[in-house]
Design a protein around this motif. Sequence first.
Motif, mmCIF file in Angstrom:
data_model
loop_
_atom_site.group_PDB
_atom_site.id
_atom_site.type_symbol
_atom_site.label_atom_id
_atom_site.label_comp_id
_atom_site.label_asym_id
_atom_site.label_seq_id
_atom_site.Cartn_x
_atom_site.Cartn_y
_atom_site.Cartn_z
ATOM 1 N N GLY A 36 0.819 -1.210 0.000
ATOM 2 C CA GLY A 36 0.000 0.000 0.000
ATOM 3 C C GLY A 36 0.849 1.255 0.000
ATOM 4 N N ALA A 37 1.974 1.210 -0.733
ATOM 5 C CA ALA A 37 2.898 2.335 -0.781
ATOM 6 C C ALA A 37 3.169 2.689 -2.244
ATOM 7 C CB ALA A 37 4.207 1.991 -0.074
ATOM 8 N N PRO A 38 3.511 3.951 -2.517
ATOM 9 C CA PRO A 38 3.777 4.363 -3.904
ATOM 10 C C PRO A 38 4.941 3.593 -4.505
ATOM 11 C CG PRO A 38 3.518 6.278 -2.474
ATOM 12 C CD PRO A 38 3.592 5.085 -1.579
ATOM 13 N N VAL A 39 4.791 3.207 -5.763
ATOM 14 C CA VAL A 39 5.828 2.451 -6.429
ATOM 15 C C VAL A 39 7.085 3.285 -6.644
ATOM 16 C CG1 VAL A 39 5.102 3.050 -8.779
ATOM 17 C CG2 VAL A 39 6.227 0.846 -8.349
ATOM 18 N N GLU A 40 6.941 4.606 -6.658
ATOM 19 C CA GLU A 40 8.096 5.476 -6.881
ATOM 20 C C GLU A 40 9.158 5.330 -5.794
ATOM 21 O OE1 GLU A 40 7.723 9.765 -5.478
ATOM 22 O OE2 GLU A 40 5.616 9.300 -5.887
ATOM 23 N N LEU A 41 8.744 4.836 -4.610
ATOM 24 C CA LEU A 41 9.692 4.690 -3.516
ATOM 25 C C LEU A 41 10.698 3.562 -3.749
ATOM 26 C CD1 LEU A 41 7.323 5.191 -0.436
ATOM 27 C CD2 LEU A 41 8.796 6.860 -1.570
ATOM 28 N N GLY A 71 14.032 6.948 1.324
ATOM 29 C CA GLY A 71 13.480 6.882 2.675
ATOM 30 C C GLY A 71 12.992 8.240 3.141
ATOM 31 N N LYS A 72 13.777 9.288 2.870
ATOM 32 C CA LYS A 72 13.336 10.647 3.207
ATOM 33 C C LYS A 72 12.078 11.020 2.450
ATOM 34 C CE LYS A 72 17.946 12.465 4.307
ATOM 35 N NZ LYS A 72 18.961 13.514 3.993
ATOM 36 N N ARG A 73 12.032 10.602 1.164
ATOM 37 C CA ARG A 73 10.848 10.894 0.369
ATOM 38 C C ARG A 73 9.613 10.206 0.953
ATOM 39 N NH1 ARG A 73 7.790 14.279 -2.205
ATOM 40 N NH2 ARG A 73 6.586 13.363 -3.918
ATOM 41 N N LEU A 77 6.091 11.951 2.200
ATOM 42 C CA LEU A 77 4.777 11.564 1.690
ATOM 43 C C LEU A 77 3.855 11.030 2.790
ATOM 44 C CD1 LEU A 77 5.838 9.756 -1.627
ATOM 45 C CD2 LEU A 77 4.821 12.035 -1.389
ATOM 46 N N GLY A 78 4.391 10.929 4.006
ATOM 47 C CA GLY A 78 3.587 10.411 5.109
ATOM 48 C C GLY A 78 3.539 8.906 5.176
ATOM 49 N N VAL A 79 4.429 8.233 4.457
ATOM 50 C CA VAL A 79 4.501 6.772 4.506
ATOM 51 C C VAL A 79 5.341 6.373 5.712
ATOM 52 C CG1 VAL A 79 5.248 4.690 3.300
ATOM 53 C CG2 VAL A 79 4.299 6.613 2.005
ATOM 54 N N SER A 80 4.813 5.518 6.562
ATOM 55 C CA SER A 80 5.535 5.121 7.762
ATOM 56 C C SER A 80 6.764 4.299 7.410
ATOM 57 C CB SER A 80 4.628 4.318 8.696
ATOM 58 O OG SER A 80 4.331 3.054 8.129
ATOM 59 N N ALA A 81 7.704 4.257 8.344
ATOM 60 C CA ALA A 81 8.915 3.472 8.131
ATOM 61 C C ALA A 81 8.569 1.997 7.959
ATOM 62 C CB ALA A 81 9.878 3.672 9.299
ATOM 63 N N GLY A 82 7.610 1.500 8.740
ATOM 64 C CA GLY A 82 7.209 0.097 8.638
ATOM 65 C C GLY A 82 6.645 -0.239 7.269
ATOM 66 N N THR A 83 5.826 0.669 6.722
ATOM 67 C CA THR A 83 5.241 0.438 5.396
ATOM 68 C C THR A 83 6.311 0.458 4.320
ATOM 69 O OG1 THR A 83 3.140 1.424 6.074
ATOM 70 C CG2 THR A 83 3.585 1.317 3.712
ATOM 71 N N ALA A 84 7.268 1.394 4.431
ATOM 72 C CA ALA A 84 8.348 1.466 3.447
ATOM 73 C C ALA A 84 9.201 0.199 3.478
ATOM 74 C CB ALA A 84 9.209 2.700 3.720
ATOM 75 N N VAL A 85 9.521 -0.300 4.659
ATOM 76 C CA VAL A 85 10.304 -1.534 4.773
ATOM 77 C C VAL A 85 9.521 -2.717 4.206
ATOM 78 C CG1 VAL A 85 11.270 -3.185 6.420
ATOM 79 C CG2 VAL A 85 11.686 -0.735 6.714
ATOM 80 N N GLN A 86 8.218 -2.752 4.499
ATOM 81 C CA GLN A 86 7.382 -3.830 3.952
ATOM 82 C C GLN A 86 7.395 -3.813 2.422
ATOM 83 O OE1 GLN A 86 3.294 -3.659 5.192
ATOM 84 N NE2 GLN A 86 2.685 -5.459 4.015
ATOM 85 N N LEU A 87 7.380 -2.606 1.835
ATOM 86 C CA LEU A 87 7.453 -2.480 0.383
ATOM 87 C C LEU A 87 8.737 -3.106 -0.149
ATOM 88 C CD1 LEU A 87 6.539 -1.222 -2.353
ATOM 89 C CD2 LEU A 87 7.779 0.848 -1.651
#
Length: 429
Positions: A36-41, A71-73, A77-87
């Motif tokens: 549930g995170a942007p693919v651009e990340l 990660g800064k981006r 964007l308001g994406v949590s660290a947990g969501t970014a790692v899950q991505l």
Amino acid sequence: MNVPHSSNQLPARADPQDMDLAWLNEVAEAASRDAGAPVELLGDYLLLLADAATSGREPHPAELEAVGQLGKRAAELGVSAGTAVQLYLSAARRLWQQLPVVIRSRDNEAVRIAAAAVLRAVDDAVASLAEGHTEARRQAVRWEETLRHEFIEDLLRGDGDVGRLVERAEPFGLDMARPHQVALAEPTGRLDEATAAISSLEHAVVHRVGDRDVLVATKDGLIVVVAPLDTDLPGPRGARNTLGGLMLAALSRSARGRPWRVTVGRPYPGSYGIARSYEEAREGLTMAVRLHLDTPLIHAEQLLIYRVLLRDQPAITDLVQSVLGELVHARGGAEPLLATLDTYFATGSITTETARRLHLSVRAVTYRLDRIKTLTGHDPTDPAQRFAINAAVLGAKLLGWPEQDLPGQRVRSARAQGPPERIPSPAHP
């Protein structure tokens, strides 16, 4: 195996022509849906993993730095660290499952080497991603704290642009159209040693009042609470709590035995009203120290009489000098006699209670009162003269006399006098 490269250059990647990049895009889209995170990340993360699988090389520092920027981006964007790692983990899992047949059909040793390279790349990339996210959040917090500090300074100073101040107050939940009051809490120790107490106070205020309309901050070594006049502060069993009472109770529970003093200014409307209430609360702290008040909670209206006395300083100075000035000629100076007067008036002019509080005999207190009458010509036991003497005693405390000279006059300090005057004992008059 690793591909040799210069420390100042990116390593050569596997030739994109050697692989069909369409499947990497499919992996990225699927991982984006999973997390549930942007693919651009993902940036070039999947290509980095594919390179690791095909060449066995480690990620270059510049590539990891690019991941940190992602990660800064994510934080922006308001994406949590947990969501970014899950991505990133989902993308790595899908990539490994869908690696081209040429990778999956290698011998066992080749597969082991490829897997180790991919896992190492995932580990480094996720660490860099989380570090970048954390740094972005840290910077955001510092920026918010800077804005908060500047806003509080301008708000309590009361000399900023009103229109701009109203705009800046909105994110903090302050409705400047409502009357507000300011309460201050002063610790006996340094404020930086009372972080736990401040956190507990903010939690208590937010729990009882809500996180809107109330501002908790620190300024000049004091805890500042700004709250609207109609703040609902229900107490136990239907009782009502004042803002100051709520603060004192919360601080007393968390201050590890350290006493606090809380002063509350009167409520006023508008942005200038907050600054006015703040000044009243600060003045209350100053007066409490001058008057040696032992009460932990003080409201501004309780000190109005002292403000009246100080409003005309020449007049109160003249009153102190005229009524009490001769006390400096007593042995031991004016201080013991002033303390007797202060306690005498505080007890309602009851000699026995005055003696008990001062740890003196009743006869000793009576002697002091007579001595005051002899030196000054004013009788503290005479109801007709009591008000003037009491006002003079309060004025002396406010002016710091006799420890300090009266303004514009040279009055001998009580400490410069001889030994204390002998107080006759009950058995030897």
